[in-house]
Scaffold this active site. Structure first.
Site, mmCIF file in Angstrom:
data_model
loop_
_atom_site.group_PDB
_atom_site.id
_atom_site.type_symbol
_atom_site.label_atom_id
_atom_site.label_comp_id
_atom_site.label_asym_id
_atom_site.label_seq_id
_atom_site.Cartn_x
_atom_site.Cartn_y
_atom_site.Cartn_z
ATOM 1 C CE LYS A 235 -4.203 -1.799 2.196
ATOM 2 N NZ LYS A 235 -3.909 -3.221 2.138
ATOM 3 C CE LYS B 202 -5.924 0.844 4.852
ATOM 4 N NZ LYS B 202 -6.501 1.675 3.768
ATOM 5 N N GLY C 79 -9.599 -6.256 5.743
ATOM 6 C CA GLY C 79 -9.679 -5.774 7.117
ATOM 7 C C GLY C 79 -8.651 -6.378 8.048
ATOM 8 C CG HIS D 196 -11.902 -2.369 8.682
ATOM 9 N ND1 HIS D 196 -12.156 -1.025 8.526
ATOM 10 C CD2 HIS D 196 -11.360 -2.506 9.926
ATOM 11 C CE1 HIS D 196 -11.767 -0.376 9.616
ATOM 12 N NE2 HIS D 196 -11.294 -1.249 10.473
ATOM 13 C CD GLU E 175 -10.956 -1.894 -2.461
ATOM 14 O OE1 GLU E 175 -10.592 -1.524 -1.323
ATOM 15 O OE2 GLU E 175 -11.413 -3.026 -2.702
ATOM 16 N NE ARG F 82 -8.201 -9.862 -4.620
ATOM 17 C CZ ARG F 82 -9.290 -9.326 -4.102
ATOM 18 N NH1 ARG F 82 -10.424 -9.356 -4.778
ATOM 19 N NH2 ARG F 82 -9.274 -8.740 -2.924
#
Length: 642
Positions: free
Chosen positions: A116, A158, A165, A234, A274, A296
């Site tokens: 991320k 995160k 989540g 989440h 997202e 994916r």
């Protein structure tokens, strides 16, 4: 187009891919573990290859075994589905080195979006808005705490390699940071083998809106947005497309940002970008930020298929086989509204704990799409995600589609395992959700009303008693002759004893405590006290279920069976099969109600078990690393003094 492909997955996504392959005339090869030898995806495929034991690491994560199965069966390509190896760049390279085609993006693209922090830096370079936060390499706890102070609380911790989540914690105050960081890192290490985290600003009224993209390696298009804001811990529960309240200006801005993200990494195949959206002042083009890209096919892709009429798996197969992306952005339609509800085997009153069991009865209504990997008689295994099905509906407007969703959930029937079906139905009736006023905190705010286990009314209990007596079909089964009185029978179910008097064909009176219900079967439907009930009764071994509206399950009780009293608050039992990861207490230790006793890891999630009352630990019955079954005793407190 390929002649034969192997599907490196299981369950509903494997069945979903097989459906499209059948339509296109493409042969399929399934792989399966010991636990899945009789699974639906194995039965559906043209060929099936056993690849190992029930644990994913011994089967669905064994890339070399999967590649060998593909070569042995003459498959030309491998479809990864989602989860397992779908976003593993090393597997992609191994597939290609074996002379096979990976039906998905390149290893380079997956790596670019796999972490991320690196993905956010790449997106900033591509002009995609990014949430304020710390994405650096310094993982020193003091440095991370300082970054959180700079960003400003509340913040999200995160896992950089996270998803679903896992490895994510909300921190609202500085004094909570160290504990939440330790917990997030531990879960991330277990789930992904990487404890590194990033810190982000927590948006106060966040909406989770994602954009479906598709690329051919040279250019990309988007297939509009999905709103996935209805989440629990989440994890998505109900998704819809398009997003309620979406404006054309906002859609254009998000769509263009998503396409820029895909084209920046030469993306090939289906992917999802997202975004976190600040919904506190409506949907505005300057209030959305990139979160991550899933390289994916998404679980919720059917809602996009419903509003566009496009089969995304077919597009995957065509592009992977060498065909270019022929559709232009203006060619992609947007028609109506769609919802998807995720039906899981889970114990909602117990805190949404994953459940197991054998599905003794399973029925989906006509008029709704049900993507499932199970059939009646199949077992929900503790080894894998406990999803039973995805229930998908489409309507001309959001109101029509939501009405169809409510009806579909009311007409869905599952017996043999506890499920979240009643919870989903309560969400579909939720006033704020009906109005389109959604954000990721909706479920948490209204968790009590949404998870209330409503007591069955007299109508339901009376019909359950008839089912227990074997009279669910009514008609001729409800006839009999005695010399002086109607035919009578007593049945015992959970928490009640009922007296049934057969009054004639299709008619009976059920007495429960001081209440009476006159039941009759008219034109194949049940009436209770002169009111139509709309209920369906299903009798399975040891259980009678009453469906619609709502779902109620009653255990049949043998009056000759003397069961011992259940364990009291002094004994902590494992609520599910799992791995004991941590034990916090030892014999002789004093604990208060709510104190942590142990952490159980099951289905890739951590579940903290706490003391039910104040007391002193008498025995610790397990050690960290132990694999336990549901109901296993873990910790015993000393008996309360009289």
């Amino acid at each position: 187009m390929f002649h034969k492909i192997l599907i490196a997955n299981r369950g509903e996504i494997a069945c979903r891919v097989i459906d499209t392959c059948r339509r296109l005339g493409v042969a399929t090869v399934a792989v399966y573990s010991d636990a899945d030898a009789t699974a639906r995806h194995v039965a559906m495929a043209d060929e099936a290859v056993h690849i190992g034991g029930p644990a994913p690491k011994d089967s669905y994560l064994k890339g070399d075994e999967i590649i060998a199965a593909a070569k042995a069966t003459g498959a030309e390509a491998i479809h990864p589905g989602y989860g397992f190896l779908s976003e593993n760049p090393g597997f992609v390279e191994a597939v290609e080195n074996a002379g096979l085609t990976f039906i998905g993006p390149s290893a380079k693209a997956i790596r670019a979006m796999g972490l991320k922090d690196a993905a956010k830096a790449l997106m900033e370079e591509a002009g995609v808005p990014v949430v304020p936060g710390y994405h650096g390499d310094n993982q020193d706890p003091e440095h991370l705490a300082g970054a959180a102070d700079t960003i400003g609380y509340p913040v999200l911790i995160k896992a950089v390699a996270g998803g679903g989540g896992k490895g994510m914690r909300l921190v609202e105050r500085p004094e909570e940071f160290d504990e939440k960081l330790t917990s997030a890192r531990g879960e991330a290490e277990t789930a992904f083998g990487n404890p590194a985290v990033l810190i982000e600003k927590y948006v106060q009224k966040p909406r989770h809106i994602e954009v479906q993209v598709f690329g051919d390696g040279a250019r990309a298009v988007h297939l509009y947005e999905r709103d996935c804001s209805l989440q629990r811990r989440h994890q998505k529960v109900i998704e819809e497309a398009p997003a309620p309240g979406m404006t054309e200006e906002m859609r254009a801005a998000m769509g263009q940002a998503a396409v820029r993200a895909a084209e920046a990494i030469g993306y090939k195949g289906a992917g999802t970008v997202e975004f976190i959206v600040d919904g506190s002042d409506g949907l505005r083009p300057d209030r959305f930020w990139f979160m991550e890209m899933n390289t994916r096919l998404q679980v919720e892709h059917p809602v996009t298929e419903a509003i566009t009429g496009i089969d995304l798996v077919e597009w995957q197969l065509r592009v992977a086989s060498g065909e270019p992306l022929t559709s232009q952005q203006e060619d992609i339609p947007l028609k109506g509204h769609a919802f998807e509800a995720r039906l899981y085997a889970e114990d909602v009153p117990a805190g949404f704990l994953p459940a197991t069991g054998t599905l003794t009865h399973l029925h989906f209504p006509e008029g709704a799409r049900a993507d499932t990997g199970v059939r009646p008689g199949d077992t929900i295994s503790p080894w894998y995600d406990p999803m039973i099905a995805k229930v998908i509906v489409h309507g001309a407007t959001r109101a029509i589609a939501l009405s169809k969703l409510r009806a579909a959930l009311e007409d869905t029937e599952v017996a043999g395992s506890v499920t979240n079906l009643s919870f989903l139905a309560a969400l579909a009736r939720h006033e704020g959700f009906r109005a389109g006023d959604v954000d990721t905190g909706l479920i948490a705010r209204d968790l009590g009303p949404l998870t209330e286990d409503a007591a069955p009314d007299l109508d339901v209990r009376a019909l359950a008693a008839l089912g227990a007596a074997g009279l669910a079909e009514g008609g001729a089964s409800m006839s009999g002759f005695t010399l002086w009185a109607p035919l009578r029978r007593t049945v015992a179910l959970d928490g009640m004893t009922a007296l049934i008097e057969v009054l004639g064909p299709g008619r009976a009176r059920v007495s429960i405590d001081d209440e009476k219900a006159d039941c009759s079967m008219t034109a194949g439907a049940w009436w209770v006290n002169d009111r139509p009930s709309g209920a369906r009764i299903v009798l399975t071994p040891g259980t009678v279920s009453v469906f619609g509206p709502g779902a109620y399950h009653f255990n049949l009780i043998d009056p000759l069976d003397r069961q011992s009293a259940p364990a009291g608050g002094g004994l902590t039992l494992s609520p599910m099969p799992g791995l004991v990861k941590t034990v916090y207490v030892s014999a002789g230790q004093t604990v208060a109600a709510g104190d942590r006793l142990a952490v159980l890891e099951a289905m890739k999630m951590e579940h903290t078990l706490t003391a039910a009352r104040d007391g002193t630990v008498a025995e610790v019955l397990v050690k960290p690393g132990a694999q336990v079954e549901a109901g296993a005793a873990l910790v015993r407190l000393e008996e309360d003094e009289a």
